[in-house]
Design a protein around this motif. Structure first.
Motif, PDB file in Angstrom:
ATOM      1  N   ALA A   1      71.201  37.758   6.004  1.00  8.28           N
ATOM      2  CA  ALA A   1      71.088  39.050   6.782  1.00  8.28           C
ATOM      3  C   ALA A   1      72.144  39.752   7.169  1.00  8.28           C
ATOM      4  O   ALA A   1      73.675  39.276   7.394  1.00  8.28           O
ATOM      5  CB  ALA A   1      70.504  38.735   7.950  1.00  8.28           C
TER       6      ALA A   1
ATOM      7  N   TYR B   1      66.763  43.273  19.095  1.00  7.85           N
ATOM      8  CA  TYR B   1      66.336  44.201  18.258  1.00  7.85           C
ATOM      9  C   TYR B   1      66.432  45.383  19.170  1.00  7.85           C
ATOM     10  O   TYR B   1      65.509  45.851  19.168  1.00  7.85           O
ATOM     11  CB  TYR B   1      67.055  44.175  16.847  1.00  7.85           C
ATOM     12  CG  TYR B   1      67.201  45.325  16.081  1.00  7.85           C
ATOM     13  CD1 TYR B   1      68.762  45.390  15.496  1.00  7.85           C
ATOM     14  CD2 TYR B   1      66.900  46.926  15.887  1.00  7.85           C
ATOM     15  CE1 TYR B   1      69.134  46.718  15.292  1.00  7.85           C
ATOM     16  CE2 TYR B   1      67.124  47.683  15.531  1.00  7.85           C
ATOM     17  CZ  TYR B   1      68.587  47.722  14.953  1.00  7.85           C
ATOM     18  OH  TYR B   1      69.541  48.524  14.388  1.00  7.85           O
TER      19      TYR B   1
ATOM     20  N   TRP C   1      67.567  39.323  16.386  1.00  5.66           N
ATOM     21  CA  TRP C   1      66.048  40.210  15.694  1.00  5.66           C
ATOM     22  C   TRP C   1      65.573  40.596  16.552  1.00  5.66           C
ATOM     23  O   TRP C   1      64.660  41.736  16.227  1.00  5.66           O
ATOM     24  CB  TRP C   1      66.249  39.461  13.699  1.00  5.66           C
ATOM     25  CG  TRP C   1      67.381  40.197  13.335  1.00  5.66           C
ATOM     26  CD1 TRP C   1      68.086  39.481  12.583  1.00  5.66           C
ATOM     27  CD2 TRP C   1      67.853  41.684  13.046  1.00  5.66           C
ATOM     28  NE1 TRP C   1      69.104  40.982  11.914  1.00  5.66           N
ATOM     29  CE2 TRP C   1      68.246  41.672  11.975  1.00  5.66           C
ATOM     30  CE3 TRP C   1      66.757  42.905  13.300  1.00  5.66           C
ATOM     31  CZ2 TRP C   1      69.192  42.763  11.726  1.00  5.66           C
ATOM     32  CZ3 TRP C   1      66.683  44.649  12.696  1.00  5.66           C
ATOM     33  CH2 TRP C   1      68.931  44.056  12.246  1.00  5.66           C
TER      34      TRP C   1
ATOM     35  N   GLN D   1      69.393  48.218  10.893  1.00  2.92           N
ATOM     36  CA  GLN D   1      67.401  47.775   9.131  1.00  2.92           C
ATOM     37  C   GLN D   1      68.107  48.050   8.476  1.00  2.92           C
ATOM     38  O   GLN D   1      69.199  48.021   7.769  1.00  2.92           O
ATOM     39  CB  GLN D   1      66.854  48.688  10.944  1.00  2.92           C
ATOM     40  CG  GLN D   1      66.679  48.419  11.738  1.00  2.92           C
ATOM     41  CD  GLN D   1      65.466  48.863  12.259  1.00  2.92           C
ATOM     42  OE1 GLN D   1      64.702  48.340  12.662  1.00  2.92           O
ATOM     43  NE2 GLN D   1      66.325  50.432  12.649  1.00  2.92           N
TER      44      GLN D   1
ATOM     45  N   HIS E   1      61.070  42.689  11.941  1.00  2.00           N
ATOM     46  CA  HIS E   1      61.650  41.260  12.838  1.00  2.00           C
ATOM     47  C   HIS E   1      60.702  42.397  13.903  1.00  2.00           C
ATOM     48  O   HIS E   1      60.717  41.855  15.207  1.00  2.00           O
ATOM     49  CB  HIS E   1      63.144  42.726  13.215  1.00  2.00           C
ATOM     50  CG  HIS E   1      63.475  43.446  13.562  1.00  2.00           C
ATOM     51  ND1 HIS E   1      62.796  44.131  14.901  1.00  2.00           N
ATOM     52  CD2 HIS E   1      63.702  44.743  12.999  1.00  2.00           C
ATOM     53  CE1 HIS E   1      63.408  45.631  13.951  1.00  2.00           C
ATOM     54  NE2 HIS E   1      63.620  45.556  13.060  1.00  2.00           N
TER      55      HIS E   1
ATOM     56  N   ILE F   1      64.591  44.080   8.378  1.00  3.67           N
ATOM     57  CA  ILE F   1      66.153  43.245   8.675  1.00  3.67           C
ATOM     58  C   ILE F   1      66.781  43.846   7.112  1.00  3.67           C
ATOM     59  O   ILE F   1      66.431  43.107   6.474  1.00  3.67           O
ATOM     60  CB  ILE F   1      65.660  41.660   8.858  1.00  3.67           C
ATOM     61  CG1 ILE F   1      64.783  41.579  10.215  1.00  3.67           C
ATOM     62  CG2 ILE F   1      67.052  40.990   8.691  1.00  3.67           C
ATOM     63  CD1 ILE F   1      65.188  40.427   9.838  1.00  3.67           C
TER      64      ILE F   1
END
Length: 307
Positions: free
Chosen positions: A220, A263, A260, A224, A129, A232
């Protein structure tokens, strides 16, 4: 290309690839479900056992399946562009022969069933990401800019690791059915070569394959995937993986992208303290979205507690 037309092309590609992977299990498995790859062979026809290391298994599986992937591409009028470097995204870029503007990113994802957490896999990562994900026109560590792809897919393989008690990863095997007289009394590093009657009698390091195809955003989680790297993370509950029922699956791909891309960068106030947002519930709440659309993660911890 309009969103409507892109959606139709993406759905067609997804359906075609999903049908095609049904043939892969038969291609890689023996009659009893073991991996048909038994090891490496030298010119003396000695077989060297494959390590159960996940990176080694994953790479050999990719090589094993590649002829089938090429066949699929040819049948559906795509050519394949391989990632130029090992750490680039994606593993495979499918580019339409009729319209090169149509591209699909496909990443191999292999993972094993977690015996300690029934119904779960060990997990896998879904790409970075970082730069190319945030800047959709970037060419850093990606074959084509992210926005040039009409869809981003995982071609997944779930397997069971064989009982390591039955496998000696240092073993060298000579197979009688290969009829190699030169290796009959060969010793390597003072270890005598072990003899077996047939290739099928060699225990495979993995078995019991399940294949799946899914857009990566549907798999997803909001966490992490590995240590300090910007990867991801995936969901781990097998049934949810096979159904594409990840944490974003009701919210949609736009929420996945926005979460993401931001993030750990977006901040919010909580009890007078500024915190970085690293939970989807916090992010949706911060943006004024509907948190009821978050699909709850079935975690390994929950399964263990219920048992």
């Amino acid at each position: 290309m309009s969103k409507l037309s892109n959606s139709g092309i993406k759905e067609k590609f997804s359906n075609s690839l999903s049908v095609f992977v049904e043939r892969m299990k038969e291609y890689v498995s023996t009659d009893n479900g073991e991996w048909s790859v038994k090891g490496f062979i030298d010119i003396y026809r000695n077989i060297y056992t494959i390590s159960s290391d996940t990176k080694i298994v994953s790479k050999i599986l990719e090589v094993h399946l590649f002829p089938l992937i090429l066949q699929f591409a040819e049948e559906h009028k795509y050519f394949i562009v391989l990632a130029e470097h090992q750490n680039w995204y994606p593993d495979l870029s499918f580019v339409s022969k009729d319209n090169p503007d149509i591209k699909f990113a496909v990443d191999f994802k292999t993972t094993y069933r977690d015996i300690g957490s029934p119904g779960h896999v060990n997990g896998f990562t879904l790409g970075s990401h970082g730069t190319y994900f945030k800047n959709r026109t970037s060419t850093k560590n990606i074959q084509f800019p992210y926005d040039e792809y009409s869809g981003h897919f995982c071609l997944g393989i779930i397997y069971t690791r064989s009982d390591v008690k039955n496998i000696d990863e240092t073993q060298i095997i000579n197979v009688k059915e290969l009829d190699d007289k030169h290796a009959a009394n060969l010793q390597i590093n003072q270890r005598r070569v072990h003899k077996v009657e047939s290739l099928r009698s060699i225990t495979s390091v993995i078995k019991d394959f399940q294949f799946f195809v899914c857009e990566k955003w549907r798999l997803a989680s909001d966490r992490q995937g590995s240590g300090n790297t910007a990867n991801i993370g995936s969901i781990t509950f097998i049934e949810d993986i096979l159904q594409g029922r990840g944490i974003f699956s009701k919210l949609g791909e736009d929420w996945f992208d926005e979460y993401w891309m931001n993030y750990g960068l977006t901040t919010m106030k909580r009890k007078g303290t500024t915190i970085r947002i690293t939970r989807l519930e916090d992010f949706i709440d911060f943006k004024g979205g509907d948190t009821n659309l978050i699909v709850p993660l079935i975690t390994k911890k929950r399964i263990k507690e219920e048992l």
